[in-house]
Structure formats: structure tokens, C-alpha cells
Design an enzyme around this catalytic site. Structure first.
Site, mmCIF file in Angstrom:
data_model
loop_
_atom_site.group_PDB
_atom_site.id
_atom_site.type_symbol
_atom_site.label_atom_id
_atom_site.label_comp_id
_atom_site.label_asym_id
_atom_site.label_seq_id
_atom_site.Cartn_x
_atom_site.Cartn_y
_atom_site.Cartn_z
ATOM 1 N N CYS A 251 -3.027 -37.393 -33.042
ATOM 2 C CA CYS A 251 -3.002 -38.740 -32.475
ATOM 3 C C CYS A 251 -1.555 -39.232 -32.419
ATOM 4 C CB CYS A 251 -3.887 -39.685 -33.269
ATOM 5 S SG CYS A 251 -3.595 -39.736 -35.054
ATOM 6 N N SER A 287 -2.131 -37.000 -37.799
ATOM 7 C CA SER A 287 -1.296 -38.035 -37.191
ATOM 8 C C SER A 287 0.013 -37.414 -36.738
ATOM 9 C CB SER A 287 -1.000 -39.141 -38.190
ATOM 10 O OG SER A 287 0.015 -38.734 -39.111
ATOM 11 N N ASP A 288 0.683 -38.060 -35.788
ATOM 12 C CA ASP A 288 2.075 -37.703 -35.552
ATOM 13 C C ASP A 288 2.864 -38.151 -36.780
ATOM 14 O OD1 ASP A 288 4.409 -36.787 -34.373
ATOM 15 O OD2 ASP A 288 3.970 -37.684 -32.438
ATOM 16 N N CYS A 289 4.097 -37.693 -36.876
ATOM 17 C CA CYS A 289 4.815 -37.788 -38.151
ATOM 18 C C CYS A 289 5.424 -39.171 -38.372
ATOM 19 C CB CYS A 289 5.846 -36.686 -38.238
ATOM 20 S SG CYS A 289 5.051 -35.064 -38.166
#
Length: 778
Positions: A251, A287-289
Site C-alpha cells: 500500500c 506498507s511502503d516504508c
């Protein structure tokens, strides 16, 4: 996440920061609590094995394993595991990947960037590249130098030429992206019962802004209509999830219509897991970072890190990628914002993915554990890396100079990426690893026996800066027979966290090109990176040829000279529109609408018809006559009710329409590939109507001069359909035109009759999306 691009762009930095050490669990000699657990029974169903493993963990062990750099559980014989590895176009620098300084595992094959490979319109090529990437990735993991999860591919449609990450994607057309993704995911994940590597489709969803006019991706709220969301932004993810059953999805940073993507139960649960039925293997979402950190730091969606972690996990995110320790899972637990069933659900999903990849199985029980250094950067991989660049290169202009007919001519190779050291890294593009070699244009020319003179050039400088390059460049050009300028955009102009404000050629580069080509010698421009406005170069009679090379990878120089010399004939087609420079003044990057409006001239070839060069454009060294064969669908009427009644598939949009037969004759003098592109056009469905839409393509291989090749183009009902204002995919009655090639060489028409038929009834978001996410108590 702040400055993430600096980390992923510099694999050497990661080698200094992290030494990945993958250790497979030992189900034979490990602690009894592990060996006696059902997780070690390779005959048991993966879901049951994962559940048994998680049941054996205590609460403390569970809470520290919900982030990418998970600590494992020593008590259970589980070593730390890094979920974040990268492999966009080859095994790449990332926290989970560790290249050695010398010798074994010091490099991996670096293929062309996705935008260039996509220009080949060859799904067999994409599958072959993905198969080698996954083979090398497995070899690295077997050596303890990488994980089994790779956060690739980037499949966001590339709708605006300013976006800094466009070169990571397959381009602007969602149908092209879907086909690319289908081939890529199968190549990465394999077809065995054991997953080869766990692929991750990203960034879900409506993500295509980095940093523009003070606004960053970390706080951007993408306001998207249901029509555009379903028609344009989501189709690649539908392919990934519903049709290709990718093992993981990431995401994105941005919000979508008011809710951070990683907090959206509508996107992650209603659409992804429920509607697309992406739950058959308990696949996981990352998740993206630092995207969860952004909930409270940038989106102002929450107030604390604990609330952010709780909302993400409750909404369906399963692992939180962080840079630095900034995720407060423990706080969420201690404040009773997080329940054990939610924690267990996330961990089961994560470890079921690893189980399906053979993480807990004996080496002899899996098909990939024998892969080793001998399987990395093989001769076949090197040949494919070259082909991945050659087949996508696009010839934009040619006054007859190309192909070069003699290697006795002396060449002036000018520009920032003409040779080492700058050319080495410039060729690779973003999310690259460490290749075993760099074959720059200078290397390639010298290998062919050309006498060369080299000189560097500017990148993004303006004409007013201190000029340290023109004098040397003109001297080299004056003493050579042919000038080849290697310019365009490198990662200092466009990259992650770096959008462009201008899409014209950088001023200093354009000035130098004009001076070089004014010398009256044959003058070739070879363009790196994404598209610039080519108007001044196309109009300049002194510019003999323009060749677009994207980011061509480890053998970029060889690929370019294969085209320049005619060893390979150019056949690539533009996967994006080339816009005029003034386009950036006509619509803000933040406008997510595709259709034209009062403050939007329209986006992509579907809605914008004033391009400098259109999507699908590409010249050849020969000429082709592409036509539809007589009969077939031409001038036929089809009853919608009958078409749908004959479809027995679960998803009606995947059913076949009648194939369209085409014939392509090489009417010139050179053997060449030819890409046939078929578009649909017509005033059916809701207005306004797109100019045209890509519906099918194929790549003919090596058509000899005077010869003719034929093919049947397969078209799905979903490509005939259009999306209404509620996001429903509908097959409409009306007159359908099929257009062949760019520019159009032939046209046929057919008609659909009867009542409109909904092929996909899309789930609607709640009226109050915020409340509908169920976060009010968190």
C-alpha cells in the site's frame, strides 16, 4: 519516507549499512519446540502450518515481528528476517540484499528499466527476464544474501510526464501494464507448488507524485473519481490480485479520497481481499516504508504512532516497513488498540507466504534450494540483458543516416553518459543492483573498431551556468566524421522523491546539441531516461537521427550500437506520450483526472491529442504494410446477450471476443521485427469518449524483406467494455472501430447490439469513507 531514494539508488551504501543474513529454520536439528511443531510437516496445508507456528509464539515475540526488519524468535529457532528486498530489473540494493565486495555474489544481471522493456511489447521477453531475476534472487537467498520477498514490480500507471518514478513502470496504458504484469508475476513466482520468490505489486493505489511545488507524497491526498479509479488506476492491481494471484501487495504513501491508502479498509479489504478474492492463500500486504509514520506526521489522520500502527494493522496491513525504529506496535497493544486476533492474522499471512516459498522445508524438498552463484549472470542472462534493451529502443527520427554502414568512420562520443565512470551508473536507472560489468557507449564503439574521441556534457544545467564542456565537445566533434550525443535525463533529474517541473530538454544540453549539429556533420542524439519535448530536435534539420534508449542496463552501450550499426533493427514503440513543454503549465501534477476539463487538457493518448510524438510511435529501418485480413469481425453485428451467454468464465471481462486477423508485409529492404498495435475507438458508453484505447498487440519477429507474416489478435470482452460513473465495467451497444498501427494503417468496424451488460459491478465506497473505515474508536 524522507530521502528513501538515496538509499535505494546507492546499493553500495546498503552494503555498508546492512549485511543481509538469511538463515533458514532447521526443522531437523532445531529446538524441539520447532521440530515438533506442525510447521515442520511439509505435508500439512500451509495455512495450518502457519497457524501452528504463530500459536507457539508469546505476545512479546509476536509484537516485534510486525515490521520489515523482524527479529524472529530465537526460542523457536527462528532467525531475524528482513522482508524488504528489491528486484525491479535485477537483484537490487536494499536492506534484504547484500552484495559482496569481490568474487561470488559481487554482482547480478542488470536488465533494462521497465519503461524500456515495456517498449518492446513482448510479453515473452518480460517472462524470460523475470525468470532469470527470480533465479538469481533465489541463488542470493540460498547463500544467505537476500530474502524470499521482493518488493517489485512498480505498476502504477504513468499518466504525467513529470512523475519522477515513471521509468520504473511499464508506461501509461493500463492494458499494456496488465499484460506486462501477467508475464512478470508468473516469471518471478514460478509455476511450481513452491513459490520461487514472493513478488509484491506496488503502490496500491493512485500513486504518482513524489515532491512537487512543496507538496510531497507523504501528505498528498489523491482525489479520484470512481470512474478513473476503476478504469485507470486499479486495472494493474486487479491483474496482480484477482488474476495473477501475486503473493504480496504494497500500500502506498498517499491518501485516496481522504484516507491514507494503508488505512483504507475499502481498498484493502472491500476491494482487494473480498471483491477480487485475493485471499485464497492468505497473501500479505506491506506498507511502503514509513507510510504508517506518515499517518500522524504528514496526513494528520492520527495523533500518535500507536494509533497509526493500530489503524494500519486493523485495516489489513500485515507488516509495517520502517526506516529507523518508529513503529509503536507495543504501544498499540498496551493501549488495547490492537487485539490478538488481528496480530495473529497478520503473522499467519506473512509466514504462510514464507511457507509456500519453502522457507521451512528441507533443501532437497524444494525445487530452488540448489540454485547458487553458478546460476547468476550466466551467458544466457547476459544475452537476455542485451536483448531487453535492444528490443525496446525507439527510433524517433532518421533522415537516412542510420544504420551506420561503416566502422571506418571516426566518432565523437559526447555527453554525460557516453563513457565511464558517469555512464556506468546512468545506464542502470533506479532500483538497480551491482552488475558484473558496465558496457558503455565508448566501450561498445571501441569493440566494433571505431576510432573514437570522447567528451562529457551537461545534465540539468541551464545555459547561463559556467560552461565547462562546450569547447572540449566541439573540438572532439570537429576532429571526427560523425557526432553521437548521449544525453537526456539521469537520476539527478528524475527519480524517487524527485519530480520534474519542466519536460523540455535541459537548456545546456539543447544548446550543446544545436552547436554540435551545426558543424555540418552527421549528428545523432541518443536519449537516456524518460521523455523530453523533442520539438526542437525534430524540427532541426541538422539533427540526423534521434534514438530513445530509456535506462538500458549493464549492456546499454552495446545495445545502442547494435541499433546504430544495424546489427539489430529498431522496432520499439513509445510506451508513453511525448508531450509539448507547455503541457506542464496546463494541468497541475496533483490533478488525478484523466478526462479533459476546464483546467485539464486531458491525460495520456486516450484523452490528449496534441502530442509531439504519440504513444505507440516508432520508426524502422524498413517499411511495413499492416492490414486487417478480409472477413472476421469486419462489418459484423454481435448481440451482446449472445456474447455474454457463451461466456462460462467466473469473470466475464476475461472472456474472449472473436480474434482479429492481421497481415504484415515487409515492403522494404531490411529484416526487422514489427509490433502490431490494435486500438478500439467509438462513441459508445458514457461521454466523453476516449480518442482510442489499446486492446491488443503482438510482436512479429524477424520479418524478412518482401515477406509477409500473419497473426490473430486476441481481444477480451473487458477491453471492449467501458467504465461508467459508478465504476462498473459495462459492455455497450454501438459501432466499434478497430485501428491498426501508429499512425493508423488500416481500420475495420463491427457493431454490438442490444442492451448494455454489466460485466463487473464494482463495490461502492461508503458515503462517509472515514467512518466507513471503522477507525473512529482508534
Amino acid at each position: 519516507m524522507k530521502n528513501l531514494n538515496q538509499l535505494v539508488a546507492l546499493p553500495a551504501l546498503y552494503n555498508a549499512l546492512a549485511a543481509a543474513t538469511l538463515v533458514f529454520p532447521d526443522c531437523v536439528n532445531g529446538p524441539e519446540i520447532l521440530t515438533s511443531n506442525l510447521v515442520c510437516d511439509s505435508t500439512a496445508p500451509p495455512a495450518e502450518r502457519a497457524a501452528a507456528l504463530i500459536k507457539a509464539w508469546n505476545t512479546g515475540e509476536k509484537l516485534v515481528n510486525l515490521v520489515n526488519n523482524s527479529t524472529g524468535a530465537p526460542r523457536l529457532g527462528l532467525a531475524p528476517y528482513e522482508w524488504w528486498s528489491e528486484a525491479l530489473h535485477g537483484v537490487a540494493g536494499s536492506p534484504g540484499v547484500a552484495f559482496s565486495a569481490l568474487g561470488e555474489y559481487s554482482g547480478a544481471t542488470s536488465f533494462a528499466s521497465p519503461i524500456l522493456m515495456s517498449a518492446a511489447f513482448d510479453d515473452e521477453l518480460i517472462h524470460a527476464v523475470a525468470d532469470i531475476v527470480s533465479t538469481e534472487a533465489r541463488a542470493f537467498s540460498n547463500a544467505g544474501r537476500a530474502g524470499l520477498d521482493y518488493w517489485t514490480p512498480n505498476i502504477n500507471p504513468y499518466k504525467d510526464p513529470r512523475w519522477g518514478r515513471g521509468s520504473e513502470t511499464p508506461g501509461e496504458d493500463p492494458f499494456r501494464i496488465k499484460s506486462y504484469v501477467k508475464a512478470l508475476i508468473e516469471g518471478l513466482q514460478g509455476t511450481e507448488n513452491t513459490t520461487k520468490v514472493i513478488a509484491t505489486c506496488k503502490h496500491y493505489a493512485a500513486y504518482d507524485l513524489e515532491r512537487w511545488h512543496g507538496l510531497t507524497r507523504y501528505e498528498f491526498d489523491a482525489i479520484v473519481t470512481m470512474q478513473d479509479l476503476v478504469e485507470y488506476y486499479l486495472p494493474p492491481f486487479q491483474q496482480c490480485a484477482r488474476d495473477s494471484k501475486v503473493k504480496s501487495i504494497m500500500c502506498s504513501y498517499n491518501s485516496v479520497n481522504g484516507t491514507p491508502a494503508c488505512a483504507s479498509t475499502y481498498l484493502m479489504e472491500t476491494v482487494l481481499r473480498d471483491f477480487w478474492e485475493w485471499n485464497d492463500e492468505n497473501q500479505y500486504i506491506t506498507s511502503d516504508c514509513n507510510a504508517i509514520l506518515n499517518f500522524h506526521e504528514d496526513h494528520n489522520y492520527t495523533k500518535t504512532a500507536a494509533q497509526s500502527a493500530a489503524i494500519a494493522l486493523n485495516a489489513g496491513t500485515d507488516t509495517i516497513c520502517e526506516v529507523g525504529r518508529n513503529t509503536d506496535v507495543a504501544g498499540a497493544w498496551n493501549q488495547t488498540l490492537l487485539t490478538e486476533p488481528v496480530v495473529d492474522r497478520a503473522l499467519r499471512r506473512l509466514y504462510e507466504g514464507l511457507l509456500r516459498a519453502g522457507y521451512f522445508d528441507a533443501p532437497e524438498g524444494t525445487p530452488y534450494r540448489s540454485l547458487a552463484w553458478k546460476d547468476v549472470n550466466t551467458t544466457a542472462a547476459q544475452q537476455l540483458a542485451l536483448r531487453s534493451a535492444v528490443d525496446g529502443i525507439v527510433l524517433k527520427k532518421n533522415n537516412g543516416l542510420l544504420p551506420l554502414r561503416s566502422n571506418n568512420a571516426s566518432l565523437a562520443l559526447i555527453g554525460f553518459w557516453s563513457g565511464p565512470p558517469a555512464g556506468n551508473f546512468a545506464m542502470l536507472g533506479g532500483y538497480a543492483g551491482v552488475p558484473s560489468y558496465y558496457h558503455t557507449p565508448t566501450y561498445a564503439a571501441q569493440q566494433l573498431g571505431f576510432k573514437t574521441a570522447t567528451s562529457t556534457g551537461p545534465r540539468n544545467q541551464s545555459v547561463s551556468v559556467n560552461d565547462t564542456w562546450t569547447a572540449a565537445a566541439l573540438e572532439a566533434a570537429s576532429n571526427s566524421d560523425i557526432i553521437v550525443y548521449f544525453g537526456g535525463n539521469d537520476m539527478s533529474i528524475e527519480s524517487e522523491d524527485l519530480d520534474r517541473d519542466a519536460i523540455a530538454w535541459p537548456g545546456a544540453q539543447l544548446s550543446l546539441i544545436e552547436k554540435l549539429c551545426a558543424l555540418g556533420k552527421p549528428c545523432i542524439v541518443v536519449e537516456l531516461g524518460d521523455q523530453n519535448d523533442e520539438t526542437p530536435l525534430l524540427a532541426n534539420g541538422n539533427v540526423s537521427a534521434i534514438v530513445w534508449a530509456g535506462f538500458p542496463g549493464q549492456d546499454g552501450g552495446t545495445a545502442v550500437f547494435d541499433i546504430l550499426t544495424g546489427k539489430s533493427a529498431p522496432a520499439g514503440r513509445l510506451p508513453t506520450t511525448v508531450y509539448p513543454a507547455d503541457y506542464v503549465n496546463q494541468v497541475p501534477l496533483t490533478d488525478m483526472n484523466l478526462r479533459p476539463g476546464s483546467a485539464n487538457p486531458g491525460r495520456t493518448y486516450k484523452w490528449y491529442n496534441e502530442s509531439v510524438l504519440p504513444f505507440g510511435f516508432g520508426l524502422h529501418y524498413t517499411s511495413f504494410n499492416a492490414t486487417f485480413k478480409e472477413g472476421g469481425v469486419a462489418n459484423k453485428q454481435y448481440a451482446i446477450e449472445e456474447i455474454v451467454k457463451n461466456c462460462e468464465l467466473r469473470y466475464l471481462d476475461l472472456c474472449d471476443f472473436d480474434p482479429i486477423a492481421i497481415s504484415v508485409q515487409n515492403t522494404g529492404n531490411a529484416t526487422s521485427d514489427f509490433i502490431a498495435l490494435a486500438f478500439l475507438s467509438g462513441e459508445y458508453g458514457p461521454a466523453p469518449h476516449p480518442i482510442k484505447e489499446l486492446a491488443a498487440y503482438t510482436r512479429f519477429k524477424s520479418i524478412e524483406a518482401g515477406k509477409t507474416s500473419e497473426a490473430d489478435l486476441a481481444i477480451k470482452l473487458g477491453e471492449l467494455a467501458r467504465v461508467d460513473g459508478n465504476g462498473n465495467t459495462v459492455l455497450y451497444p454501438g459501432a466499434y472501430q478497430v485501428l491498426l498501427d501508429v499512425p493508423t494503417q488500416d481500420t475495420i468496424a463491427f457493431e454490438l447490439t442490444g442492451e448494455p451488460k454489466v460485466l463487473i459491478e464494482f463495490p461502492q465506497p461508503p458515503a462517509d469513507l472515514g467512518a466507513g473505515n471503522g477507525h473512529e474508536n482508534l
